[in-house]
Write an enzyme that holds these catalytic residues in place. Sequence first.
Site, PDB file in Angstrom:
ATOM      1  N   CYS A  94       0.829  -1.205   0.000  1.00  0.00           N
ATOM      2  CA  CYS A  94       0.000   0.000   0.000  1.00  0.00           C
ATOM      3  C   CYS A  94       0.872   1.268   0.000  1.00  0.00           C
ATOM      4  O   CYS A  94       1.515   1.569  -0.998  1.00  0.00           O
ATOM      5  CB  CYS A  94      -0.967  -0.031   1.180  1.00  0.00           C
ATOM      6  SG  CYS A  94      -2.506   0.858   0.858  1.00  0.00           S
TER       7      CYS A  94
ATOM      8  N   ASN B 189      -7.195  -0.178   0.141  1.00  0.00           N
ATOM      9  CA  ASN B 189      -7.501   1.087   0.805  1.00  0.00           C
ATOM     10  C   ASN B 189      -6.447   2.096   0.378  1.00  0.00           C
ATOM     11  O   ASN B 189      -5.478   2.324   1.094  1.00  0.00           O
ATOM     12  CB  ASN B 189      -7.525   0.935   2.325  1.00  0.00           C
ATOM     13  CG  ASN B 189      -7.746   2.280   3.014  1.00  0.00           C
ATOM     14  OD1 ASN B 189      -8.110   3.263   2.371  1.00  0.00           O
ATOM     15  ND2 ASN B 189      -7.520   2.320   4.312  1.00  0.00           N
TER      16      ASN B 189
ATOM     17  N   PHE C 263      -4.056   7.100  -3.543  1.00  0.00           N
ATOM     18  CA  PHE C 263      -2.942   7.513  -4.391  1.00  0.00           C
ATOM     19  C   PHE C 263      -2.383   6.273  -5.093  1.00  0.00           C
ATOM     20  O   PHE C 263      -2.610   5.147  -4.664  1.00  0.00           O
ATOM     21  CB  PHE C 263      -1.846   8.179  -3.558  1.00  0.00           C
ATOM     22  CG  PHE C 263      -2.244   9.501  -2.970  1.00  0.00           C
ATOM     23  CD1 PHE C 263      -1.905  10.692  -3.604  1.00  0.00           C
ATOM     24  CD2 PHE C 263      -2.961   9.563  -1.781  1.00  0.00           C
ATOM     25  CE1 PHE C 263      -2.278  11.912  -3.061  1.00  0.00           C
ATOM     26  CE2 PHE C 263      -3.336  10.772  -1.228  1.00  0.00           C
ATOM     27  CZ  PHE C 263      -2.993  11.958  -1.877  1.00  0.00           C
TER      28      PHE C 263
ATOM     29  N   HIS D  83      -3.639  -5.146   0.306  1.00  0.00           N
ATOM     30  CA  HIS D  83      -3.411  -5.698   1.641  1.00  0.00           C
ATOM     31  C   HIS D  83      -3.435  -7.224   1.641  1.00  0.00           C
ATOM     32  O   HIS D  83      -4.494  -7.831   1.763  1.00  0.00           O
ATOM     33  CB  HIS D  83      -4.482  -5.174   2.608  1.00  0.00           C
ATOM     34  CG  HIS D  83      -4.354  -3.733   2.942  1.00  0.00           C
ATOM     35  ND1 HIS D  83      -3.754  -3.284   4.101  1.00  0.00           N
ATOM     36  CD2 HIS D  83      -4.723  -2.627   2.256  1.00  0.00           C
ATOM     37  CE1 HIS D  83      -3.773  -1.960   4.123  1.00  0.00           C
ATOM     38  NE2 HIS D  83      -4.351  -1.535   3.012  1.00  0.00           N
TER      39      HIS D  83
ATOM     40  N   GLU E   5      -2.525  -9.164   3.996  1.00  0.00           N
ATOM     41  CA  GLU E   5      -2.921  -9.720   5.297  1.00  0.00           C
ATOM     42  C   GLU E   5      -4.424  -9.959   5.345  1.00  0.00           C
ATOM     43  O   GLU E   5      -4.921 -10.769   6.125  1.00  0.00           O
ATOM     44  CB  GLU E   5      -2.481  -8.799   6.438  1.00  0.00           C
ATOM     45  CG  GLU E   5      -3.420  -7.670   6.777  1.00  0.00           C
ATOM     46  CD  GLU E   5      -3.462  -6.589   5.719  1.00  0.00           C
ATOM     47  OE1 GLU E   5      -4.476  -5.878   5.631  1.00  0.00           O
ATOM     48  OE2 GLU E   5      -2.472  -6.443   4.963  1.00  0.00           O
TER      49      GLU E   5
END
Length: 393
Positions: free
Chosen positions: A272, A314, A317, A362, A364
Amino acid sequence: MTTSTRGAGKAPAVLVLEDGRIFRGRAYGAVGETFGEAVFSTGMTGYQETLTDPSYDRQIVVATAPQIGNTGWNDEDDESGRIWVSGYVVRDPARIPSNWRARRSLDDELAKQGVVGISGIDTRALTRHLRESGSMRSGIFSGTALDSTSGAGPAAHEELVARVQAQPHMKGASLYEEVATKEAYVVPAVGEKKFTVAAIDLGIKGMTPHRMAERGIEVHVLPATATEEEVYAVAPDGVFFSNGPGDPATAEGPVALMAAVLKRKTPLFGICFGNQILGRALGFGTYKLKYGHRGINQPVQDRTTGKVEVTAHNHGFAVDAPLDKVSETPFGRVEVSHVCLNDNVVEGLQLLDQPGFSVQYHPEAAAGPHDAAYLFDRFTSLMNTVLMEGQRA
């Protein structure tokens, strides 16, 4: 943000956008006022993980799923020590939570932590507006914060819009130090320790070091301000750069640290915000997306395997890197390894001449899906390869 007592879904509330559009509903969570960038998240589940994700700092999150709060709030699923969103927007809040792990309602937890929300608005219309016009500054007002403007009439509307327009933009915002740990801490390996990783906390989620620990990695989580000397004082086999909020163009310190790691050719992995930091350290630019990617159902193709994954995102940019060629950088050749199938946004970078890679999403996956969990195994394999080569040398 100013707050008072729990709204209980009774007090009138308004959501005001910087372009002048106003949505009327009822207070949800705390009563008061709050400001932030209005963004929407398409996840149908996992609102607790969303609300406690530090990457949502200074954002008012709109839930596109119409019913929110059904499973209440538990004491196990938080991704950090607090709720980070500036405000929460839902359509149909659950009146009574129903889940065996629930300890209290979402409404109660929002009120307890002073998070101002609004319910009962047309979130479908709001989401369509944000898709067409882009994420924008916004504010939620209820209770005395709404009463002070008389709550109705053109003059009151103009006053609220003016207050929203006076708020800072997300572009140019430096937020990662606000959410990062101030003190280093260690997450021990589960079972036999195989590797040591220095994880730079730019807004790290709790599940991330846990996923690494499951693979025999002892994770030293370091503040966002960590220096090269502090990173290498833990004798890392690899370095990890986490997710986080704000504009990556402001992250000069982390970019410089990333460059130092690249110079040492230490195995690295970024997710991210960490992907954006790697991009900038390699010489690529970053830019703000119109409305970003947020949710747990985003399709991404791993171009190294051709496999399509459903992933958790999430980010507002993205990295500006060419999709159609291998790029020459100060640290060797780099290619775009992952791409979003909705809009061709760069979702990953792969170093070709030294050990390192990153993704924009992400792996995870808290909450879900788990298609990208293999990336932690890829990081482990990378460290193992470098370790074996060093032993042979």
